[in-house]
Design an enzyme around this catalytic site. Structure first.
Site: not given
Length: 710
Positions: A31, A632
């Protein structure tokens, strides 16, 4: 944040990759501001990755595997570049189907309990969206004429205007008068039937032959006319085939074509099943017109007029009896309707009002919302200048220009406002102020459908009332956003830290012409590889280092600081509380643990992704100034061998704050009886002045949790 600069073509490739590749696309349209994807599998979309692309203002996931990417004014170019990519035209990946080929399949997919609501508003939106350009064009033509009228150069509303100005009227009235035919064409196309049949049916009741019967002095026998006292409109009835048919001028009507095409689609597809395919071209359009033109003239047309008039009378009553309430409600609901595409019904009512009453009373209060929206964008622009945020300054500048001169709010909404939750409450205050002023000062009308921009101010009356209201809305929102910021204090601190680091790097390059030499460059090879070692070893590797804590020996004067953002959302704890002796001993550096509440893991800094564990449980990042960061996920999760870890990046690439690294199934981690705590440490802590954790807080992704001082 959209931090990845993309050149022509590169952005198209990144977008295609982010939505799952060409093979995942059923259809792609656009659009005025957005790419609209219909996907085979919406779960394959990398939404955070797309949000991080330069040139992408925002993304919107929708039901039914639909996905929108907000681009702004360059959307047509980006759409063309995507469609021209080799992978989109043959080869191993089939070219995406057209909209017409996939709509039936899309509607057949389950959209949840209220899928029909989604379908209804999509039908409305797609029937109007392609007309945005010509509607804007006609509104600017009338705006120019109104400016000339306001300065007394021409009497725009005179009954005896010259042929020149009658012709100018035709230039902008063409769009509004023939709007029903345009809408019928788009609606028919939306429902996968011949759009020209839809246009022809609607055009039949707009021909001079039909409209000529509206004149009771036309000499045609059997026509009687009455006047609607509320709306001031004339209603005529003719007897056709011995049956009474209400006559209406359908110019500018929108409900009629929407209702008509919905029924036409059933008739058209039914006829396709009745007749053999080899005679469809002749008999399906013929019988569709033969059935639907009388049905429209006798039934659907009057029903659409009654529905439109009924809604118009209801709003007119509210506007006339409680104008302040009406003027407040309109600007306060628009900020929630526009992002969802639910504003089209009100836009349709505006057109009905203009057609039946000769003026509209909705657009005036609506202008308060638009200018409050643009004011909030202006506040963001001022802050971006003040805080030297180049990317946000560019985004806000483009969005503000589109709003003030085009009346388009989507770049502001998707590019800025929906990304920062602090903006909406402040913008709503501006909407309220503007709406109250419109109501208190007696309301605002217009006789044209206008995009509410600076250029269309003259089409509103009283212009002074409208000007006061939108000015107040604009500056209220701007002031509230500017003085309270669109970022939280934590977000501001992080953004400023990133800016300072980027500016220092740029200054260093400009001064020396070479990259800075950092402590990391003189670090032994085993130290620089520590991120990878720590990432792969879990609890099994310990590096003894006497100076690996935050209180290591430091230079005489502290250097600049770097803020590490939270890679996951959750509760921040100290490394002493982590059930892993390696991390608790600071052998892998000082840092924090976060008890995650969400499985999305993002980059806490800008830098190079040095390592990515094959199992997806750890990542090592080195910043441009040599700070080495280890993320980690969980304790001993290397034993899970990647199960439950969806890695989204590869080693060797650059990452920015907020870039998605992995998505983790926390339930799977806990089911495997591993602690889910996510660790973030600075592995070269010994080379730095200090590493300062911020503990004991519940954080969202991106909040500052560690300050590093060189």
């Amino acid at each position: 944040m959209n931090t990845h600069a993309q050149g022509p073509g590169a952005l198209a490739e990144e977008i295609l990759r982010g939505v799952g590749g060409a093979e995942n696309i059923e259809s792609l349209t656009h659009c005025a501001t957005r790419l609209r994807f219909q996907l085979h599998d919406g779960e394959k979309v990398d939404k955070p990755g797309l949000d991080a692309l330069g040139g992408v203002m925002g993304t919107v996931a929708q039901s039914g595997d639909r996905f929108q990417i907000v681009i702004g004014g360059a959307v047509a170019r980006v759409h063309a570049e995507i469609m021209n990519l080799p992978s989109m035209s043959g080869g191993t990946a089939p070219r995406p189907k057209s909209d017409a080929e996939v709509k039936a399949a899309v509607r057949a997919k389950g959209r949840g309990r209220y899928g029909w609501v989604d379908n209804f508003f999509e039908y409305l939106s797609d029937s109007f969206r392609p007309l945005m350009g010509v509607l804007l064009g006609s509104s600017l033509i009338i705006a120019i004429a109104s400016v000339l009228d306001a300065f007394g150069l021409v009497d725009f509303r005179a009954a005896d205007k010259s042929a020149t100005w009658v012709f100018v009227d035709a230039m902008w009235r063409s769009v509004l008068y023939f709007l029903p035919i345009f809408v019928a064409y788009n609606a028919a196309k939306k429902l996968r039937i011949d759009p020209w049949v839809g246009a022809a049916v609607m055009a039949a009741v707009m021909t001079p032959n039909f409209t000529g019967m509206l004149n009771k002095d036309s000499g045609i026998p059997g026509i009687t006319c009455t006047t609607n006292a509320t709306l001031g409109t004339q209603e005529c009835v003719a007897h056709v085939f011995g049956l009474p048919m209400q006559l209406n001028d359908y110019g500018g009507q929108v409900f009629v074509p929407l209702l008509m095409v919905a029924l036409l689609a059933l008739v058209y597809k039914g006829l396709q099943r009745v007749f053999p395919e080899n005679v469809h071209m002749v008999f399906v359009p013929f019988f569709s017109m033969l059935i639907m033109i009388p049905v429209t003239a006798f039934l659907i047309g009057p029903m659409g007029i009654w529905a439109g008039n009924g809604l118009g009378e209801g709003l007119s009553w509210l506007n006339g009896n409680a104008p302040i309430v009406f003027a407040i409600i309109i600007p306060l609901i628009y900020p929630f309707l526009v992002p969802l595409g639910l504003h089209w019904p009100l836009n349709a009512l505006m057109l009905v009002n203009i057609n039946t009453l000769g003026y509209d009373f909705i657009q005036g209060p609506m202008g308060a919302w638009n200018f409050a929206c643009f004011g909030a964008t202006a506040g963001v622009l001022l802050l971006s200048v003040r805080h030297r945020e180049k990317e946000m300054r560019q985004t806000a500048t483009g969005a503000l220009a589109a709003g003030l001169f085009g009346g388009i709010s989507e770049p502001s909404l998707y590019g800025i406002h929906l990304r920062f939750k602090r903006i909406y409450p402040r913008m709503l205050v501006g909407c309220l102020v503007g709406g109250v002023l419109v109501g208190v000062l007696g309301g605002v009308d217009t006789n044209a459908f206008a995009f509410t921009s600076l250029l269309t101010i003259p089409v509103f009356s009283p212009m002074a009332t409208y000007g006061i209201a939108i000015t107040a809305a604009f500056f209220t929102s701007m002031a509230l956003v500017y003085f309270s910021d669109f970022r939280t204090p934590a977000e501001r601190a992080l953004a400023n830290a990133e800016r300072d680091a980027a500016e220092r790097a740029t200054d260093a390059e400009n001064t020396t012409g070479t990259e800075n030499t950092t402590p990391a460059e003189t670090t032994p090879a085993d130290d620089r590889a520590l991120v990878a070692v720590g990432a792969g070893a879990g609890a099994g590797a310990v590096r003894a280092s006497a100076g690996s804590t935050a209180t290591a020996a430091a230079p005489a004067a502290p250097g600049p600081s770097l803020v590490l953002a939270a890679p996951v959302a959750g509760r921040v704890v100290g490394l002493d509380e982590v059930p892993d002796p390696v991390f608790a001993s600071r052998a892998l550096g000082e840092g924090v643990g976060i008890e995650p509440s969400d499985g999305r893991v993002v980059s806490p800094v800008d830098g190079e992704l040095v390592t990515t564990a094959a199992t997806g449980h750890s990542f090592g990042i080195r910043t441009d100034d040599g700070v080495e960061v280890l993320i980690h996920i969980g304790i001993d999760t290397v034993q899970m061998k990647g199960e439950g870890f969806d890695v989204r990046v590869e080693a060797g690439r650059r990452v920015s704050v907020g870039d998605l690294l992995a998505e983790v199934d926390l339930d799977a981690v806990r089911a495997a009886q591993h602690p889910a705590v996510t660790l973030m440490t600075v592995t070269n802590t010994a080379d730095l002045t200090s590493v300062e954790p911020h503990l004991g807080q519940d954080v969202t992704v991106g909040a500052p949790v560690v300050t590093v001082r060189r």
